[in-house]
Design an enzyme around this catalytic site. Sequence first.
Site, mmCIF file in Angstrom:
data_model
loop_
_atom_site.group_PDB
_atom_site.id
_atom_site.type_symbol
_atom_site.label_atom_id
_atom_site.label_comp_id
_atom_site.label_asym_id
_atom_site.label_seq_id
_atom_site.Cartn_x
_atom_site.Cartn_y
_atom_site.Cartn_z
ATOM 1 N N ASN A 167 10.648 -3.994 9.548
ATOM 2 C CA ASN A 167 10.355 -3.001 10.585
ATOM 3 C C ASN A 167 9.284 -3.597 11.487
ATOM 4 O OD1 ASN A 167 9.525 -0.829 12.111
ATOM 5 N ND2 ASN A 167 8.551 0.266 10.402
ATOM 6 N N TRP A 168 9.704 -4.008 12.676
ATOM 7 C CA TRP A 168 8.760 -4.687 13.573
ATOM 8 C C TRP A 168 7.825 -3.724 14.297
ATOM 9 C CZ3 TRP A 168 12.027 -9.028 16.404
ATOM 10 C CH2 TRP A 168 12.275 -10.063 15.479
ATOM 11 N N HIS A 171 10.125 7.556 9.789
ATOM 12 C CA HIS A 171 9.002 6.709 9.372
ATOM 13 C C HIS A 171 7.708 7.527 9.461
ATOM 14 C CE1 HIS A 171 5.941 3.610 9.426
ATOM 15 N NE2 HIS A 171 6.825 2.854 8.783
ATOM 16 N N GLU A 182 4.912 6.894 10.602
ATOM 17 C CA GLU A 182 4.232 6.831 11.904
ATOM 18 C C GLU A 182 4.890 7.775 12.906
ATOM 19 O OE1 GLU A 182 4.349 2.567 12.216
ATOM 20 O OE2 GLU A 182 2.891 2.461 10.594
ATOM 21 N N GLU A 241 7.826 5.169 1.119
ATOM 22 C CA GLU A 241 6.680 4.497 1.722
ATOM 23 C C GLU A 241 5.441 5.377 1.607
ATOM 24 O OE1 GLU A 241 7.985 1.261 4.644
ATOM 25 O OE2 GLU A 241 7.729 3.093 5.770
ATOM 26 N N GLY A 295 0.314 -0.732 6.102
ATOM 27 C CA GLY A 295 -0.585 -1.477 6.989
ATOM 28 C C GLY A 295 -2.024 -1.520 6.502
ATOM 29 N N SER A 314 2.721 -2.469 2.661
ATOM 30 C CA SER A 314 2.006 -3.709 2.358
ATOM 31 C C SER A 314 2.772 -4.636 1.417
ATOM 32 C CB SER A 314 0.605 -3.408 1.819
ATOM 33 O OG SER A 314 -0.153 -2.719 2.800
ATOM 34 N N GLY A 374 6.734 -4.134 7.007
ATOM 35 C CA GLY A 374 6.198 -4.047 8.365
ATOM 36 C C GLY A 374 5.563 -5.367 8.763
ATOM 37 N N GLY A 375 4.243 -5.431 8.652
ATOM 38 C CA GLY A 375 3.455 -6.580 9.118
ATOM 39 C C GLY A 375 4.016 -7.929 8.710
HETATM 40 P P1 PGA Z 1 3.493 -2.596 6.238
HETATM 41 O O1 PGA Z 1 4.444 -1.485 6.898
HETATM 42 O O2 PGA Z 1 4.402 -3.539 5.466
HETATM 43 O O3 PGA Z 1 2.836 -3.274 7.403
HETATM 44 O O4 PGA Z 1 2.541 -1.896 5.346
HETATM 45 C C1 PGA Z 1 5.537 -0.971 6.207
HETATM 46 C C2 PGA Z 1 6.249 0.045 7.062
HETATM 47 O O5 PGA Z 1 5.578 0.775 7.801
HETATM 48 O O6 PGA Z 1 7.492 0.154 7.029
#
Ligand code: PGA
Length: 244
Positions: free
Chosen positions: A4-5, A90, A92, A162, A168, A208, A229-230
Amino acid sequence: MAGNWKMYKTPAETTQFFEKFRPLVEQSEHCEIVICPPFTSLAAAVDAAKGSRIRVGAQNVGWAKEGAFTGEISGLMLQAVGATHAIIGHSERRQYFCETDETVLKRAQAAIEFGLTPIVCVGERLEHRESGNTEAVLAAQCEKGIAGLTEQQFAKIVIAYEPVWAIGTGKTATPEMAADAHRTIRAQVRQKFGKDAADAVRILYGGSVKPDNAKILMAQPEIDGVLVGGASLDPVSFASIVNF
Ligand code: PGA
């Protein structure tokens, strides 16, 4: 294994990523690989992934086919650009853009209608975990979100667990914590859709995930894959997660 960018990478940066990433996962046939760039980089990603096993997904999907919905992108449009998956709900989106379990359900239904695989995200916040409410929160998200799908629709989705406090932050859930949460989600699925559906549904862990913890997470039989993500922004790091 899904990347997930978020709000990173222009089309040119996307093309550069794939040039490095493709050869690193050419032999990786043990899993499906999905990259979810921002909408504006979808076409570049689809183009760069052509002829490989890498699939491309969006980070959201509108619930209507078309219409007066400023700022939304429909499943029809995603399908037309060559996307095969869509992340939905998600944390966010839930936290900053008012996504609710009700809209998650509508978006998942729309994704399926246009042949996209929804990756539906659920997860508790830190205060839920600290107050012992993780199970209740996951159950409610499943009940109001995915339980509204028909059996046939449910068979098409992937779930991502998640924990919001792990996204993050560098704080990964321990493999045992993640597996526990996955069991809670599977139990919810069993209740609603039966044992076969619960056994068959793939549940990804996200929060993470890094090259150095992918292996211990994937060692849990409950964890079917990861949503990254990251660490998915760098081709070498995401490839080493894919090839855990
Ligand atoms: P992260 O993000 O790997 O940077 O913690 C995961 C995500 O939000 O899907």
